[in-house]
Scaffold this motif. Structure first.
Motif, PDB file in Angstrom:
ATOM      1  N   ARG A  59       0.937  -1.337   0.370  1.00  7.92           N
ATOM      2  CA  ARG A  59      -0.066   0.334  -0.123  1.00  7.92           C
ATOM      3  C   ARG A  59       1.025   1.219   0.512  1.00  7.92           C
ATOM      4  NH1 ARG A  59      -5.336  -0.325   2.902  1.00  7.92           N
ATOM      5  NH2 ARG A  59      -5.442   1.427   1.803  1.00  7.92           N
ATOM      6  N   GLU A  60       0.763   2.437  -0.872  1.00  9.66           N
ATOM      7  CA  GLU A  60       1.341   3.259  -1.036  1.00  9.66           C
ATOM      8  C   GLU A  60       1.099   4.347   0.096  1.00  9.66           C
ATOM      9  OE1 GLU A  60       2.755   4.044  -5.180  1.00  9.66           O
ATOM     10  OE2 GLU A  60       3.647   2.241  -5.001  1.00  9.66           O
ATOM     11  N   VAL A  61       2.163   5.323   0.013  1.00 11.34           N
ATOM     12  CA  VAL A  61       1.214   6.456   1.096  1.00 11.34           C
ATOM     13  C   VAL A  61       2.075   8.129   0.329  1.00 11.34           C
ATOM     14  CG1 VAL A  61       1.693   7.211   3.118  1.00 11.34           C
ATOM     15  CG2 VAL A  61       1.492   4.995   3.679  1.00 11.34           C
ATOM     16  N   LYS A  62       0.980   8.686  -0.367  1.00  7.06           N
ATOM     17  CA  LYS A  62       1.533   9.737  -0.912  1.00  7.06           C
ATOM     18  C   LYS A  62       2.282  10.672  -0.471  1.00  7.06           C
ATOM     19  CE  LYS A  62      -2.450   9.454  -3.656  1.00  7.06           C
ATOM     20  NZ  LYS A  62      -4.147  10.105  -4.660  1.00  7.06           N
ATOM     21  N   THR A  63       3.324  11.082  -0.731  1.00  4.13           N
ATOM     22  CA  THR A  63       4.152  11.893   0.054  1.00  4.13           C
ATOM     23  C   THR A  63       4.377  13.121  -1.130  1.00  4.13           C
ATOM     24  OG1 THR A  63       5.792  11.168  -1.250  1.00  4.13           O
ATOM     25  CG2 THR A  63       5.837  10.041   0.971  1.00  4.13           C
ATOM     26  N   GLY A  64       4.076  13.692  -2.189  1.00  2.00           N
ATOM     27  CA  GLY A  64       3.630  15.158  -2.652  1.00  2.00           C
ATOM     28  C   GLY A  64       2.903  14.770  -3.392  1.00  2.00           C
ATOM     29  N   LEU A  65       2.582  15.801  -4.457  1.00  2.00           N
ATOM     30  CA  LEU A  65       2.314  16.203  -5.554  1.00  2.00           C
ATOM     31  C   LEU A  65       2.223  14.378  -6.993  1.00  2.00           C
ATOM     32  CD1 LEU A  65       1.615  19.803  -5.848  1.00  2.00           C
ATOM     33  CD2 LEU A  65      -0.253  18.531  -5.316  1.00  2.00           C
ATOM     34  N   SER A  66       1.230  13.918  -7.336  1.00  2.00           N
ATOM     35  CA  SER A  66       1.846  13.352  -8.737  1.00  2.00           C
ATOM     36  C   SER A  66       1.936  14.275  -9.648  1.00  2.00           C
ATOM     37  CB  SER A  66       0.509  12.768  -8.544  1.00  2.00           C
ATOM     38  OG  SER A  66      -0.750  13.232  -9.257  1.00  2.00           O
ATOM     39  N   ARG A  67       2.284  13.651 -10.856  1.00  2.00           N
ATOM     40  CA  ARG A  67       2.657  14.311 -11.722  1.00  2.00           C
ATOM     41  C   ARG A  67       1.304  15.063 -12.423  1.00  2.00           C
ATOM     42  NH1 ARG A  67       6.363   9.815 -14.398  1.00  2.00           N
ATOM     43  NH2 ARG A  67       7.846   9.831 -13.116  1.00  2.00           N
ATOM     44  N   ARG A  68       0.814  14.283 -12.564  1.00  2.00           N
ATOM     45  CA  ARG A  68      -0.874  15.287 -12.666  1.00  2.00           C
ATOM     46  C   ARG A  68      -1.185  16.506 -11.658  1.00  2.00           C
ATOM     47  NH1 ARG A  68      -7.061  12.710 -13.014  1.00  2.00           N
ATOM     48  NH2 ARG A  68      -7.653  14.353 -14.003  1.00  2.00           N
ATOM     49  N   GLN A  69      -1.062  16.565 -11.193  1.00  3.90           N
ATOM     50  CA  GLN A  69      -1.762  17.741  -9.932  1.00  3.90           C
ATOM     51  C   GLN A  69      -0.502  18.287  -9.721  1.00  3.90           C
ATOM     52  OE1 GLN A  69      -0.987  14.969  -6.541  1.00  3.90           O
ATOM     53  NE2 GLN A  69      -3.612  15.102  -6.069  1.00  3.90           N
ATOM     54  N   TRP A  70       0.549  17.952 -10.678  1.00  2.00           N
ATOM     55  CA  TRP A  70       1.974  19.441 -10.543  1.00  2.00           C
ATOM     56  C   TRP A  70       1.738  20.135 -11.750  1.00  2.00           C
ATOM     57  CZ3 TRP A  70       4.472  21.872  -7.404  1.00  2.00           C
ATOM     58  CH2 TRP A  70       5.119  20.938  -6.814  1.00  2.00           C
ATOM     59  N   PHE A  71       0.807  19.200 -12.968  1.00  5.34           N
ATOM     60  CA  PHE A  71       0.565  19.500 -14.206  1.00  5.34           C
ATOM     61  C   PHE A  71      -0.650  20.914 -13.675  1.00  5.34           C
ATOM     62  CE2 PHE A  71      -1.939  19.973 -18.074  1.00  5.34           C
ATOM     63  CZ  PHE A  71      -1.239  20.384 -18.921  1.00  5.34           C
ATOM     64  N   GLU A  72      -1.485  20.194 -13.040  1.00  8.33           N
ATOM     65  CA  GLU A  72      -2.714  20.955 -13.456  1.00  8.33           C
ATOM     66  C   GLU A  72      -2.092  22.675 -12.368  1.00  8.33           C
ATOM     67  OE1 GLU A  72      -5.220  18.398 -11.077  1.00  8.33           O
ATOM     68  OE2 GLU A  72      -6.013  17.808 -12.970  1.00  8.33           O
ATOM     69  N   PHE A  73      -1.679  21.769 -10.857  1.00  2.00           N
ATOM     70  CA  PHE A  73      -0.974  22.993 -10.218  1.00  2.00           C
ATOM     71  C   PHE A  73      -0.620  24.511 -11.032  1.00  2.00           C
ATOM     72  CE2 PHE A  73       2.064  25.429  -7.902  1.00  2.00           C
ATOM     73  CZ  PHE A  73       1.463  25.468  -6.886  1.00  2.00           C
ATOM     74  N   ALA A  74       0.564  24.046 -11.877  1.00  2.00           N
ATOM     75  CA  ALA A  74       1.442  24.861 -13.026  1.00  2.00           C
ATOM     76  C   ALA A  74       0.157  25.463 -13.827  1.00  2.00           C
ATOM     77  CB  ALA A  74       2.366  23.896 -13.489  1.00  2.00           C
ATOM     78  N   SER A  75      -0.720  24.604 -14.660  1.00  2.00           N
ATOM     79  CA  SER A  75      -1.701  25.572 -15.398  1.00  2.00           C
ATOM     80  C   SER A  75      -2.197  26.635 -14.895  1.00  2.00           C
ATOM     81  CB  SER A  75      -2.576  24.186 -15.768  1.00  2.00           C
ATOM     82  OG  SER A  75      -2.025  23.691 -16.863  1.00  2.00           O
ATOM     83  N   PHE A  76      -2.669  25.801 -13.398  1.00  2.00           N
ATOM     84  CA  PHE A  76      -3.622  27.533 -12.539  1.00  2.00           C
ATOM     85  C   PHE A  76      -2.880  28.761 -12.134  1.00  2.00           C
ATOM     86  CE2 PHE A  76      -4.403  29.313  -8.319  1.00  2.00           C
ATOM     87  CZ  PHE A  76      -5.238  29.746  -8.475  1.00  2.00           C
ATOM     88  N   TYR A  77      -1.175  27.979 -11.878  1.00  2.00           N
ATOM     89  CA  TYR A  77      -0.461  29.205 -11.394  1.00  2.00           C
ATOM     90  C   TYR A  77      -0.069  30.125 -13.100  1.00  2.00           C
ATOM     91  CZ  TYR A  77       3.293  32.039  -9.367  1.00  2.00           C
ATOM     92  OH  TYR A  77       4.057  33.291  -9.144  1.00  2.00           O
ATOM     93  N   LEU A  78      -0.020  29.360 -14.209  1.00  2.00           N
ATOM     94  CA  LEU A  78       0.114  30.100 -15.113  1.00  2.00           C
ATOM     95  C   LEU A  78      -1.223  31.167 -15.601  1.00  2.00           C
ATOM     96  CD1 LEU A  78       2.195  27.933 -17.371  1.00  2.00           C
ATOM     97  CD2 LEU A  78       2.732  30.022 -16.145  1.00  2.00           C
ATOM     98  N   ALA A  79      -1.735  30.492 -15.566  1.00  2.00           N
ATOM     99  CA  ALA A  79      -3.115  31.149 -15.740  1.00  2.00           C
ATOM    100  C   ALA A  79      -3.503  32.344 -15.000  1.00  2.00           C
ATOM    101  CB  ALA A  79      -5.063  30.578 -15.780  1.00  2.00           C
ATOM    102  N   VAL A  80      -3.658  32.548 -13.878  1.00  2.00           N
ATOM    103  CA  VAL A  80      -3.520  33.791 -12.891  1.00  2.00           C
ATOM    104  C   VAL A  80      -2.830  34.421 -12.801  1.00  2.00           C
ATOM    105  CG1 VAL A  80      -3.011  34.261  -9.944  1.00  2.00           C
ATOM    106  CG2 VAL A  80      -4.420  32.421 -10.877  1.00  2.00           C
ATOM    107  N   THR A  81      -0.928  34.192 -13.776  1.00  2.00           N
ATOM    108  CA  THR A  81      -0.169  35.009 -14.241  1.00  2.00           C
ATOM    109  C   THR A  81      -0.961  35.701 -15.393  1.00  2.00           C
ATOM    110  OG1 THR A  81       1.792  33.190 -13.297  1.00  2.00           O
ATOM    111  CG2 THR A  81       2.669  35.122 -14.569  1.00  2.00           C
ATOM    112  N   ALA A  82      -1.057  34.515 -15.716  1.00  2.00           N
ATOM    113  CA  ALA A  82      -1.759  35.707 -17.787  1.00  2.00           C
ATOM    114  C   ALA A  82      -3.493  37.138 -16.870  1.00  2.00           C
ATOM    115  CB  ALA A  82      -2.546  34.851 -18.613  1.00  2.00           C
ATOM    116  N   VAL A  83      -3.882  36.578 -15.550  1.00  2.00           N
ATOM    117  CA  VAL A  83      -4.790  37.946 -15.134  1.00  2.00           C
ATOM    118  C   VAL A  83      -3.713  38.402 -15.166  1.00  2.00           C
ATOM    119  CG1 VAL A  83      -6.281  37.725 -13.655  1.00  2.00           C
ATOM    120  CG2 VAL A  83      -6.601  35.803 -15.457  1.00  2.00           C
ATOM    121  N   SER A  84      -2.863  38.599 -14.037  1.00  2.44           N
ATOM    122  CA  SER A  84      -2.426  39.549 -13.639  1.00  2.44           C
ATOM    123  C   SER A  84      -1.887  40.534 -14.008  1.00  2.44           C
ATOM    124  CB  SER A  84      -1.882  39.333 -12.341  1.00  2.44           C
ATOM    125  OG  SER A  84      -0.569  38.293 -12.981  1.00  2.44           O
ATOM    126  N   VAL A  85      -1.279  39.905 -15.462  1.00  2.00           N
ATOM    127  CA  VAL A  85      -0.337  40.632 -16.146  1.00  2.00           C
ATOM    128  C   VAL A  85      -1.664  41.777 -17.751  1.00  2.00           C
ATOM    129  CG1 VAL A  85       0.865  40.751 -17.957  1.00  2.00           C
ATOM    130  CG2 VAL A  85       1.240  38.857 -16.753  1.00  2.00           C
TER     131      VAL A  85
END
Length: 184
Positions: A59-85
């Motif tokens: 049984r695996e215990v998650k210790t961080g973000l998965s690749r998919r979660q990192w991708f979603e996080f980066a997408s969100f951050y880039l969208a917010v950056t675009a709005v702030s620009v």
């Protein structure tokens, strides 16, 4: 009248895959069936545990973000950056303020996410007492895997001895898993 069997859950934190392998051998010698041992490992150690011990249930215990979660996080951050620009093009102080606040919130969110105790939630979900979970959580931070096995009462002594005799195991604990029936 049927008798309710009494089970015990025994567990300890293995320092390395070798200790886990030696424990599995001792448990087989004690009369436990193959596949009775469950190893709770970090996600990054899951493949190593499966390769070292093919019959082991992992049984695996998650210790961080998965690749998919990192991708979603980066997408969100880039969208917010675009709005702030775009906001900065209209009113520079507002754009800078939005970008600063969102960056601080994202950083705080990552810190809080990584501090969440995932092992605690998994073990409490298994119905284990909080005292054991606390002991194992502390030892798991510097170990390789948490080895758990549920045994019937007649095998308890042999399995307990296997846990005690195996080197490189820390925080060996056992709990009585007898069901408690409420009411009359």
């Amino acid at each position: 009248m049927d008798v309710v069997e009494r089970y015990y859950t025994i567990g300890a934190v293995a320092a390395d895959p070798g200790a886990l392998e030696e424990l599995e051998e001792r448990l087989r010698e004690a009369g436990l069936e193959p596949g009775s041992l469950v190893a709770v490992v970090r996600r990054r150690d899951g493949r190593l545990a499966r390769a070292a011990l093919p019959g082991l249930r992992v049984r695996e215990v998650k210790t961080g973000l998965s690749r998919r979660q990192w991708f979603e996080f980066a997408s969100f951050y880039l969208a917010v950056t675009a709005v702030s620009v775009l906001m900065g093009a209209v009113h520079l102080p507002t754009g800078l303020a939005v970008q600063g606040v969102m960056t601080a919130l994202c950083a705080a969110g990552l810190v809080l996410y990584h501090r969440r105790p995932r092992l605690r939630g998994l073990l409490l979900g298994m119905g284990l007492p909080e005292e054991l979970v606390g002991d194992w959580e502390g030892a798991f931070a510097s170990g390789f895997a948490l080895a758990l096995v549920a045994v019937r009462e007649e095998l308890f002594d042999e399995v307990r001895e296997a846990f005690e005799e195996t080197p490189n195991l820390s925080a060996p604990r056992a709990v009585d898993r007898r069901p408690v029936l409420w009411g009359a």
